[in-house]
Write an enzyme that holds these catalytic residues in place. Structure first.
Site, PDB file in Angstrom:
ATOM      1  N   LYS A 263      53.324  27.966 -18.827  1.00 36.30           N
ATOM      2  CA  LYS A 263      54.394  27.596 -19.764  1.00 36.30           C
ATOM      3  C   LYS A 263      53.848  26.675 -20.854  1.00 36.30           C
ATOM      4  O   LYS A 263      54.080  26.876 -22.027  1.00 36.30           O
ATOM      5  CB  LYS A 263      55.534  26.927 -18.995  1.00 36.30           C
ATOM      6  CG  LYS A 263      56.692  26.533 -19.866  1.00 36.30           C
ATOM      7  CD  LYS A 263      57.862  25.997 -19.074  1.00 36.30           C
ATOM      8  CE  LYS A 263      58.941  25.480 -20.023  1.00 36.30           C
ATOM      9  NZ  LYS A 263      60.072  24.872 -19.325  1.00 36.30           N
TER      10      LYS A 263
ATOM     11  N   GLU B  50      44.288  23.462 -13.931  1.00 36.82           N
ATOM     12  CA  GLU B  50      43.843  24.514 -13.013  1.00 36.82           C
ATOM     13  C   GLU B  50      43.815  25.875 -13.708  1.00 36.82           C
ATOM     14  O   GLU B  50      42.857  26.635 -13.605  1.00 36.82           O
ATOM     15  CB  GLU B  50      44.781  24.597 -11.805  1.00 36.82           C
ATOM     16  CG  GLU B  50      44.810  23.366 -10.933  1.00 36.82           C
ATOM     17  CD  GLU B  50      45.915  22.384 -11.321  1.00 36.82           C
ATOM     18  OE1 GLU B  50      46.195  22.247 -12.533  1.00 36.82           O
ATOM     19  OE2 GLU B  50      46.472  21.752 -10.412  1.00 36.82           O
TER      20      GLU B  50
ATOM     21  N   GLY C 166      59.797  26.302 -15.257  1.00 37.52           N
ATOM     22  CA  GLY C 166      58.687  27.026 -14.617  1.00 37.52           C
ATOM     23  C   GLY C 166      59.101  27.682 -13.306  1.00 37.52           C
ATOM     24  O   GLY C 166      58.821  28.860 -13.071  1.00 37.52           O
ATOM     25  N   ARG C 167      59.811  26.937 -12.445  1.00 39.66           N
ATOM     26  CA  ARG C 167      60.163  27.488 -11.127  1.00 39.66           C
ATOM     27  C   ARG C 167      61.320  28.469 -11.192  1.00 39.66           C
ATOM     28  O   ARG C 167      61.702  29.047 -10.168  1.00 39.66           O
ATOM     29  CB  ARG C 167      60.460  26.341 -10.153  1.00 39.66           C
ATOM     30  CG  ARG C 167      61.429  25.312 -10.655  1.00 39.66           C
ATOM     31  CD  ARG C 167      61.380  24.043  -9.828  1.00 39.66           C
ATOM     32  NE  ARG C 167      62.248  22.987 -10.345  1.00 39.66           N
ATOM     33  CZ  ARG C 167      61.889  22.094 -11.266  1.00 39.66           C
ATOM     34  NH1 ARG C 167      60.667  22.126 -11.770  1.00 39.66           N
ATOM     35  NH2 ARG C 167      62.730  21.163 -11.683  1.00 39.66           N
TER      36      ARG C 167
ATOM     37  N   GLU D  44      60.796  20.530  -5.856  1.00 35.34           N
ATOM     38  CA  GLU D  44      60.502  20.070  -7.216  1.00 35.34           C
ATOM     39  C   GLU D  44      61.808  19.860  -7.990  1.00 35.34           C
ATOM     40  O   GLU D  44      61.905  18.985  -8.833  1.00 35.34           O
ATOM     41  CB  GLU D  44      59.575  21.057  -7.948  1.00 35.34           C
ATOM     42  CG  GLU D  44      58.961  20.466  -9.196  1.00 35.34           C
ATOM     43  CD  GLU D  44      57.860  21.328  -9.805  1.00 35.34           C
ATOM     44  OE1 GLU D  44      58.190  22.310 -10.492  1.00 35.34           O
ATOM     45  OE2 GLU D  44      56.662  21.033  -9.607  1.00 35.34           O
TER      46      GLU D  44
ATOM     47  N   HIS E 247      55.650  31.352  17.821  1.00 34.19           N
ATOM     48  CA  HIS E 247      54.492  31.035  18.652  1.00 34.19           C
ATOM     49  C   HIS E 247      53.734  29.827  18.100  1.00 34.19           C
ATOM     50  O   HIS E 247      52.565  29.621  18.429  1.00 34.19           O
ATOM     51  CB  HIS E 247      53.583  32.262  18.754  1.00 34.19           C
ATOM     52  CG  HIS E 247      54.319  33.439  19.326  1.00 34.19           C
ATOM     53  ND1 HIS E 247      54.460  33.641  20.677  1.00 34.19           N
ATOM     54  CD2 HIS E 247      55.018  34.422  18.717  1.00 34.19           C
ATOM     55  CE1 HIS E 247      55.191  34.734  20.878  1.00 34.19           C
ATOM     56  NE2 HIS E 247      55.551  35.226  19.700  1.00 34.19           N
TER      57      HIS E 247
ATOM     58  N   LYS F 249      48.590  13.932 -12.118  1.00 33.39           N
ATOM     59  CA  LYS F 249      47.820  14.660 -13.135  1.00 33.39           C
ATOM     60  C   LYS F 249      47.005  13.692 -13.987  1.00 33.39           C
ATOM     61  O   LYS F 249      45.830  13.919 -14.249  1.00 33.39           O
ATOM     62  CB  LYS F 249      48.767  15.441 -14.065  1.00 33.39           C
ATOM     63  CG  LYS F 249      49.322  16.724 -13.495  1.00 33.39           C
ATOM     64  CD  LYS F 249      50.108  17.459 -14.588  1.00 33.39           C
ATOM     65  CE  LYS F 249      51.037  18.491 -13.984  1.00 33.39           C
ATOM     66  NZ  LYS F 249      51.932  19.125 -14.962  1.00 33.39           N
TER      67      LYS F 249
HETATM   68  O1  F6P Z   1      52.866  20.383 -12.153  1.00 37.71           O
HETATM   69  C1  F6P Z   1      54.077  20.995 -11.967  1.00 37.71           C
HETATM   70  C2  F6P Z   1      54.294  22.086 -12.966  1.00 37.71           C
HETATM   71  O2  F6P Z   1      54.614  21.545 -14.210  1.00 37.71           O
HETATM   72  C3  F6P Z   1      55.373  23.040 -12.497  1.00 37.71           C
HETATM   73  O3  F6P Z   1      56.638  22.601 -12.779  1.00 37.71           O
HETATM   74  C4  F6P Z   1      54.975  24.282 -13.194  1.00 37.71           C
HETATM   75  O4  F6P Z   1      55.590  25.403 -12.642  1.00 37.71           O
HETATM   76  C5  F6P Z   1      53.480  24.253 -12.995  1.00 37.71           C
HETATM   77  O5  F6P Z   1      53.137  22.884 -13.115  1.00 37.71           O
HETATM   78  C6  F6P Z   1      52.671  25.082 -13.945  1.00 37.71           C
HETATM   79  O6  F6P Z   1      52.864  24.682 -15.267  1.00 37.71           O
HETATM   80  P1  F6P Z   1      52.460  25.620 -16.452  1.00 37.71           P
HETATM   81  O7  F6P Z   1      53.220  26.901 -16.321  1.00 37.71           O
HETATM   82  O8  F6P Z   1      52.812  24.880 -17.692  1.00 37.71           O
HETATM   83  O9  F6P Z   1      50.977  25.892 -16.360  1.00 37.71           O
END
Ligand code: F6P
Length: 542
Positions: free
Chosen positions: A207, A213, A267-268, A353, A384, A512
């Protein structure tokens, strides 16, 4: 909120708390006898899903008190504000309008600006790319068809598509879909391993297009494509999805391969947007459209069903009764469907979240306990592993079982075994097994009395452990869409009752920024001030 409304909410909570106090002393099982219409009241069908809440600690008065609380707290107004595109996410001054993504024929507005036209046009572009890749009208740089997609993203840019793919992927998929989320190099290495760059499309989803990452993994994938296909060739194998399309272009992705979504999509809550592009390609457009339709059906239910027959509202009330009324700090989600193994992980982000907050939008502390810990695994596997604690542990952990009535994969005999387990587990948790019964059984076996005295309490089950059972007729794009949308709306209802903003996530920020500070040190930069433990770890790991 006006003083009058506040008083009404306070009074509604007081009534709800009284009902919870009573619930703490009345076994759920006894409510079936005391309230003959219980099953009718607490089971319902919504958008093709069947929901059974009758094993929850909601008496007739508990439910009535909960519904009064829902009314007093303004859930209906908040629901209208969300669907109306108002500034529901106040701390970021944003609308929250994921329902617009699954009803492209409608006419939604975010903060007064029309958005459905852009939704339609993006869906059209997604569909063209999906159809062209699947029909081989769109080929790779060397003229070969695409056989694999590597989806790079994390959090909301990963969990939804991953869940959808695992739930719906054909066993002999013509286009394979792999995922890389973690910045652990093992993940992108595994995702790319064995793939031919000439037949692979990389889809980078972020987003913000700033996530450490995702950018790190996308850089590895871009280099991998460039090494095999050259810079121009690599461009033909890369697509991006972002609410910051200019950043995606700056990363080197061609404009016609950049798919936008908008700041009014959290995002979620974004799997319905172009974030689902990889799934749309790998599953085909019909499946993706069915997924959107299923969610739209749940939206329609949430908007139109009376509160006492409204699935997201009732599911939220069961949660609030357990969490706030009875002080239960966790909930297990156990899908009896291997294909839904990722549902607990998806719900961890969606619920924790969204509603893991301790401060209200006005800056004051939350008055109630908010999101519980959500965890789980597929049944029967969980039986289990962690079910021992659920049956006999010192904490009462409410469960959510998800069952799929009909399944075409595997022999029917296996599916009946699976269903027998989900039904039996919910029954065992509710009914339990008394010590008297265990004693009688051990006596009949001729066990010495002294041994029975020690063993019978260990083998007894307290029962009265609540669960919800959700039944999907089949696992289809439509039922999966409805299921996810059900949980999305449940999150909204809970957030209103807890008076928190479910749509921001400030709690992810501190880690972060500290990570970039620590990274500088691990890369040889000057030491920074830290607590002694952190300092020692940096010294050890650098
Ligand atoms: O760190 C949390 C977050 O901001 C989430 O809310 C989001 O889904 C995820 O990181 C990934 O963010 P982006 O889509 O901006 O890479």
């Amino acid at each position: 909120m006006s003083a009058i409304e506040s008083e009404a909410v306070t009074a509604a909570w007081a009534r709800f708390d009284r009902a919870a106090e009573a619930a703490a002393h009345v076994p759920i099982l006894s409510l079936f006898e005391a309230e003959p219409d219980r099953l009718d009241r607490l089971t319902l069908d919504a958008a093709g899903l069947h929901l059974d809440l009758s094993k929850q600690p909601l008496s007739a008065e508990g439910l009535a008190a909960g519904l009064a609380l829902v009314r007093a707290s303004g859930v209906e107004a908040r629901r209208a504000a969300l669907f109306g595109g108002d500034e529901v996410n106040a701390s970021e001054h944003r609308a929250v309008l994921h329902p617009a993504l699954r009803s492209p024929g409608a006419d939604f507005q975010a903060l007064g600006e029309p958005v459905s036209g852009e939704v339609r046009s993006t869906l059209g572009r997604m569909r063209r790319l999906a159809d062209d890749i699947r029909s081989r009208a769109a080929l790779g740089a060397t003229g070969l068809p695409f056989k694999a997609i590597v989806h790079i993203g994390i959090g909301g840019s990963d969990l939804g598509p991953r869940l959808v793919w695992e739930a719906l992927r054909p066993l002999d998929a013509p286009i394979a879909l792999r995922f890389a989320a973690n910045v652990d190099g093992a993940e992108i290495a595994a995702a790319l391993h064995g793939l031919d760059p000439a037949t692979t499309l990389v889809v980078c989803v972020s987003k913000t297009f700033t996530t450490q990452e995702t950018l790190a993994n996308a850089t590895v994938a871009r280099d991998w494509l460039r090494a095999a296909l050259g810079e121009a060739g690599a461009r033909a194998h890369f697509a991006a999805v972002s609410a910051a399309p200019e950043r995606a272009e700056a990363f080197g992705i061609d404009r016609e391969r950049v798919f936008a979504f908008w700041d009014w999509v959290g995002g979620r809550f974004s799997v319905w947007s172009a974030v689902g592009l990889s799934c749309a390609i790998a599953l085909g457009w019909t499946a993706f459209e069915g997924f959107l339709d299923g969610a739209a059906a749940m939206d329609a239910h949430f908007l139109a069903a009376p509160l006492d027959r409204n699935a997201p509202v009732l599911l939220a009330l069961a949660q609030v009764m357990n969490r706030d009324g009875l002080g239960r700090g966790a909930r297990a989600v156990v899908p009896y469907a291997r294909r839904l193994t990722l549902l607990p992980a998806f719900l961890q982000q969606l619920e924790m979240e969204s509603n893991g907050k301790r401060v209200r939008p006005d800056g004051h502390a939350a008055l109630r306990a908010t999101a519980p810990v959500v965890f789980g695994d597929a049944g029967t596997n969980g039986q289990h592993a962690f079910f021992q604690m659920l049956h006999q542990g010192t904490d009462v952990v409410p469960l959510e079982f998800i069952a799929v009535a009909r399944q075409d994969e595997g022999p029917p005999g296996l599916h009946r075994k699976l269903l027998s387990n989900v039904i039996a587990q919910a029954e065992a948790l509710l009914v339990g097994r008394s010590e008297t019964e265990v004693r009688a059984e051990l006596e009949a076996k001729g066990m010495p009395a002294a041994e029975i005295d020690t063993l019978a309490p260990q083998r007894a089950f307290p029962g009265d452990r609540p669960s919800t059972t959700l039944v999907l007729e089949r696992l289809t794009p439509e039922s999966l869409g409805a299921l996810i949308a059900l949980y999305e709306h449940k999150v909204l209802v809970e957030g209103v009752l807890w008076e928190i903003n479910s749509f921001d996530q400030w709690g992810v920020e501190l880690g972060k920024s500290l990570a970039s500070r620590v990274l500088a040190e691990l890369e040889g930069g000057p030491p920074q001030a830290h607590d002694p433990s952190t300092h020692a770890l940096i010294e050890r790991l650098k």
